[in-house]
Design a protein around this motif. Structure first.
Motif, PDB file in Angstrom:
ATOM      1  N   PHE A   1       1.174   4.946   2.302  1.00  0.00           N
ATOM      2  CA  PHE A   1       0.454   5.659   3.363  1.00  0.00           C
ATOM      3  C   PHE A   1       0.118   7.086   2.942  1.00  0.00           C
ATOM      4  CE2 PHE A   1       0.216   8.345   7.121  1.00  0.00           C
ATOM      5  CZ  PHE A   1      -0.682   7.640   7.910  1.00  0.00           C
ATOM      6  N   VAL A   2       1.102   7.815   2.398  1.00  0.00           N
ATOM      7  CA  VAL A   2       0.870   9.204   2.016  1.00  0.00           C
ATOM      8  C   VAL A   2      -0.154   9.302   0.888  1.00  0.00           C
ATOM      9  CG1 VAL A   2       1.923  11.256   0.992  1.00  0.00           C
ATOM     10  CG2 VAL A   2       3.120  10.013   2.799  1.00  0.00           C
ATOM     11  N   THR A   3      -0.039   8.437  -0.120  1.00  0.00           N
ATOM     12  CA  THR A   3      -0.968   8.465  -1.245  1.00  0.00           C
ATOM     13  C   THR A   3      -2.403   8.213  -0.787  1.00  0.00           C
ATOM     14  OG1 THR A   3       0.735   7.698  -2.794  1.00  0.00           O
ATOM     15  CG2 THR A   3      -1.566   7.445  -3.467  1.00  0.00           C
ATOM     16  N   LEU A   4      -2.604   7.148  -0.025  1.00  0.00           N
ATOM     17  CA  LEU A   4      -3.955   6.830   0.441  1.00  0.00           C
ATOM     18  C   LEU A   4      -4.445   7.844   1.459  1.00  0.00           C
ATOM     19  CD1 LEU A   4      -3.835   2.936   0.794  1.00  0.00           C
ATOM     20  CD2 LEU A   4      -4.814   4.316  -1.050  1.00  0.00           C
ATOM     21  N   PHE A   5      -3.530   8.404   2.266  1.00  0.00           N
ATOM     22  CA  PHE A   5      -3.917   9.421   3.250  1.00  0.00           C
ATOM     23  C   PHE A   5      -4.479  10.655   2.553  1.00  0.00           C
ATOM     24  CE2 PHE A   5      -3.409  12.891   6.228  1.00  0.00           C
ATOM     25  CZ  PHE A   5      -3.680  12.323   7.460  1.00  0.00           C
ATOM     26  N   VAL A   6      -3.801  11.079   1.483  1.00  0.00           N
ATOM     27  CA  VAL A   6      -4.258  12.260   0.748  1.00  0.00           C
ATOM     28  C   VAL A   6      -5.576  11.970   0.028  1.00  0.00           C
ATOM     29  CG1 VAL A   6      -3.736  13.812  -1.164  1.00  0.00           C
ATOM     30  CG2 VAL A   6      -1.955  13.225   0.481  1.00  0.00           C
TER      31      VAL A   6
ATOM     32  N   LEU B   1      -8.046   7.075   9.765  1.00  0.00           N
ATOM     33  CA  LEU B   1      -9.452   7.407   9.478  1.00  0.00           C
ATOM     34  C   LEU B   1     -10.322   7.181  10.705  1.00  0.00           C
ATOM     35  CD1 LEU B   1      -9.779   5.807   5.935  1.00  0.00           C
ATOM     36  CD2 LEU B   1     -10.132   8.230   6.455  1.00  0.00           C
ATOM     37  N   TRP B   2     -10.118   6.054  11.376  1.00  0.00           N
ATOM     38  CA  TRP B   2     -10.910   5.765  12.575  1.00  0.00           C
ATOM     39  C   TRP B   2     -10.648   6.809  13.660  1.00  0.00           C
ATOM     40  CZ3 TRP B   2      -9.106   4.721  17.530  1.00  0.00           C
ATOM     41  CH2 TRP B   2     -10.091   4.395  18.456  1.00  0.00           C
TER      42      TRP B   2
ATOM     43  N   PHE C   1     -12.247  -0.780   4.723  1.00  0.00           N
ATOM     44  CA  PHE C   1     -11.133  -1.732   4.708  1.00  0.00           C
ATOM     45  C   PHE C   1     -11.502  -3.000   3.939  1.00  0.00           C
ATOM     46  CE2 PHE C   1      -8.676  -5.221   6.589  1.00  0.00           C
ATOM     47  CZ  PHE C   1      -7.390  -4.742   6.393  1.00  0.00           C
ATOM     48  N   LEU C   2     -12.733  -3.478   4.120  1.00  0.00           N
ATOM     49  CA  LEU C   2     -13.183  -4.679   3.416  1.00  0.00           C
ATOM     50  C   LEU C   2     -13.236  -4.445   1.904  1.00  0.00           C
ATOM     51  CD1 LEU C   2     -16.002  -6.016   5.779  1.00  0.00           C
ATOM     52  CD2 LEU C   2     -13.744  -7.022   5.372  1.00  0.00           C
TER      53      LEU C   2
ATOM     54  N   VAL D   1       2.717  -2.541   1.674  1.00  0.00           N
ATOM     55  CA  VAL D   1       1.383  -2.187   1.189  1.00  0.00           C
ATOM     56  C   VAL D   1       0.335  -2.497   2.251  1.00  0.00           C
ATOM     57  CG1 VAL D   1      -0.393  -2.706  -0.531  1.00  0.00           C
ATOM     58  CG2 VAL D   1       1.996  -2.479  -1.238  1.00  0.00           C
ATOM     59  N   ALA D   2       0.458  -3.667   2.884  1.00  0.00           N
ATOM     60  CA  ALA D   2      -0.511  -4.058   3.908  1.00  0.00           C
ATOM     61  C   ALA D   2      -0.477  -3.108   5.101  1.00  0.00           C
ATOM     62  CB  ALA D   2      -0.231  -5.488   4.373  1.00  0.00           C
ATOM     63  N   VAL D   3       0.721  -2.800   5.587  1.00  0.00           N
ATOM     64  CA  VAL D   3       0.852  -1.898   6.733  1.00  0.00           C
ATOM     65  C   VAL D   3       0.373  -0.498   6.384  1.00  0.00           C
ATOM     66  CG1 VAL D   3       2.498  -0.795   8.300  1.00  0.00           C
ATOM     67  CG2 VAL D   3       2.724  -3.219   7.777  1.00  0.00           C
ATOM     68  N   GLY D   4       0.655  -0.047   5.157  1.00  0.00           N
ATOM     69  CA  GLY D   4       0.204   1.276   4.725  1.00  0.00           C
ATOM     70  C   GLY D   4      -1.312   1.383   4.702  1.00  0.00           C
ATOM     71  N   ILE D   5      -1.977   0.348   4.178  1.00  0.00           N
ATOM     72  CA  ILE D   5      -3.437   0.335   4.123  1.00  0.00           C
ATOM     73  C   ILE D   5      -4.033   0.330   5.526  1.00  0.00           C
ATOM     74  CG2 ILE D   5      -5.448  -1.041   3.461  1.00  0.00           C
ATOM     75  CD1 ILE D   5      -3.854  -1.974   1.011  1.00  0.00           C
ATOM     76  N   VAL D   6      -3.486  -0.525   6.396  1.00  0.00           N
ATOM     77  CA  VAL D   6      -3.976  -0.579   7.778  1.00  0.00           C
ATOM     78  C   VAL D   6      -3.732   0.748   8.485  1.00  0.00           C
ATOM     79  CG1 VAL D   6      -3.632  -1.663  10.029  1.00  0.00           C
ATOM     80  CG2 VAL D   6      -3.696  -3.077   7.976  1.00  0.00           C
ATOM     81  N   GLY D   7      -2.556   1.346   8.281  1.00  0.00           N
ATOM     82  CA  GLY D   7      -2.224   2.608   8.930  1.00  0.00           C
ATOM     83  C   GLY D   7      -3.172   3.730   8.556  1.00  0.00           C
TER      84      GLY D   7
END
Length: 205
Positions: free
Chosen positions: A14-19, A155-156, A54-55, A144-150
């Motif tokens: 989550f933190v990596t993708l968030f940044v 973003l939304w 997401f896709l 990983v799945a929850v982090g990507i969705v989160g």
């Protein structure tokens, strides 16, 4: 919860993708691209951009290795390319020379450039593929799945409520967040390149 989701990995993803994807830094760009549009259209673009991102991220998570193999591209090569591109973006954020793209009123900016490459860019794609590559168990897959969705929910929310956010943090807050994001993004970019170089030296490229 640890038996269902790897908490440490979840936070890391989550933190990596968030940044990298920078929900807060997306706000001024989203406002620029949707200027002159109705609130309903802006709200629609917010979820469309997140859906496209997401896709794309999901497609590379599942089929990224096959795509790279077909094109004869190694993961370290993509990782290095993504790191260099991220470094350019980070330097623009740090120096204040970023160019905000102007939207054509007839174009659906939710698809391009919002969905990709602004949200689902090379950095996010490479990071996701690396996380997926390291999955060895069910809890890690769930993390990983929850982090990507989160991250995509964040973003939304950032784009959906961009006007109230802008009123709260104001231009000075946006500039501060942009500079901090640029610093963190540059560190991530350098780390991506360094890891790619190590992989090349080890003969993995």
């Amino acid at each position: 919860m640890s038996s269902v989701v790897d908490g440490v990995l979840l936070v890391e993803v989550f933190v990596t993708l968030f940044v990298i994807m920078d929900p807060v830094g997306t706000v001024p760009i989203f406002l620029t691209l949707t200027s002159g549009r109705s609130p309903a259209t802006s709200r629609r673009y917010a979820w469309q951009a997140v859906a496209v991102s997401f896709l794309v991220i999901t497609a590379f998570a599942f089929f990224g290795q096959q795509i790279l193999s077909y094109l004869h591209i190694s993961l370290p090569a993509l990782q290095c390319a993504g790191g260099l591109l991220l470094l350019l973006v980070a330097l623009e954020l740090l120096t204040g020379n970023e160019q905000e793209p102007k939207a054509n009123q007839d174009a659906n900016v939710a698809l391009v450039p919002l969905g990709t490459p602004l949200l689902a860019g090379p950095g996010a794609i490479v990071a996701t593929m690396l996380f997926v590559e390291g999955i060895d168990s069910g809890p890690e897959l769930s993390a990983v799945a929850v982090g990507i969705v989160g991250v995509h929910v964040a973003l939304w929310a950032a784009m959906r409520y961009s006007l109230p956010i802008l009123k709260v943090i104001r231009d000075g807050g946006v500039m501060l967040v942009t500079r901090i994001a640029g610093l963190l993004l540059s560190a991530i970019a350098v780390q991506l390149v360094a890891d790619a170089v190590r992989a090349f030296i080890a003969g993995e490229g």
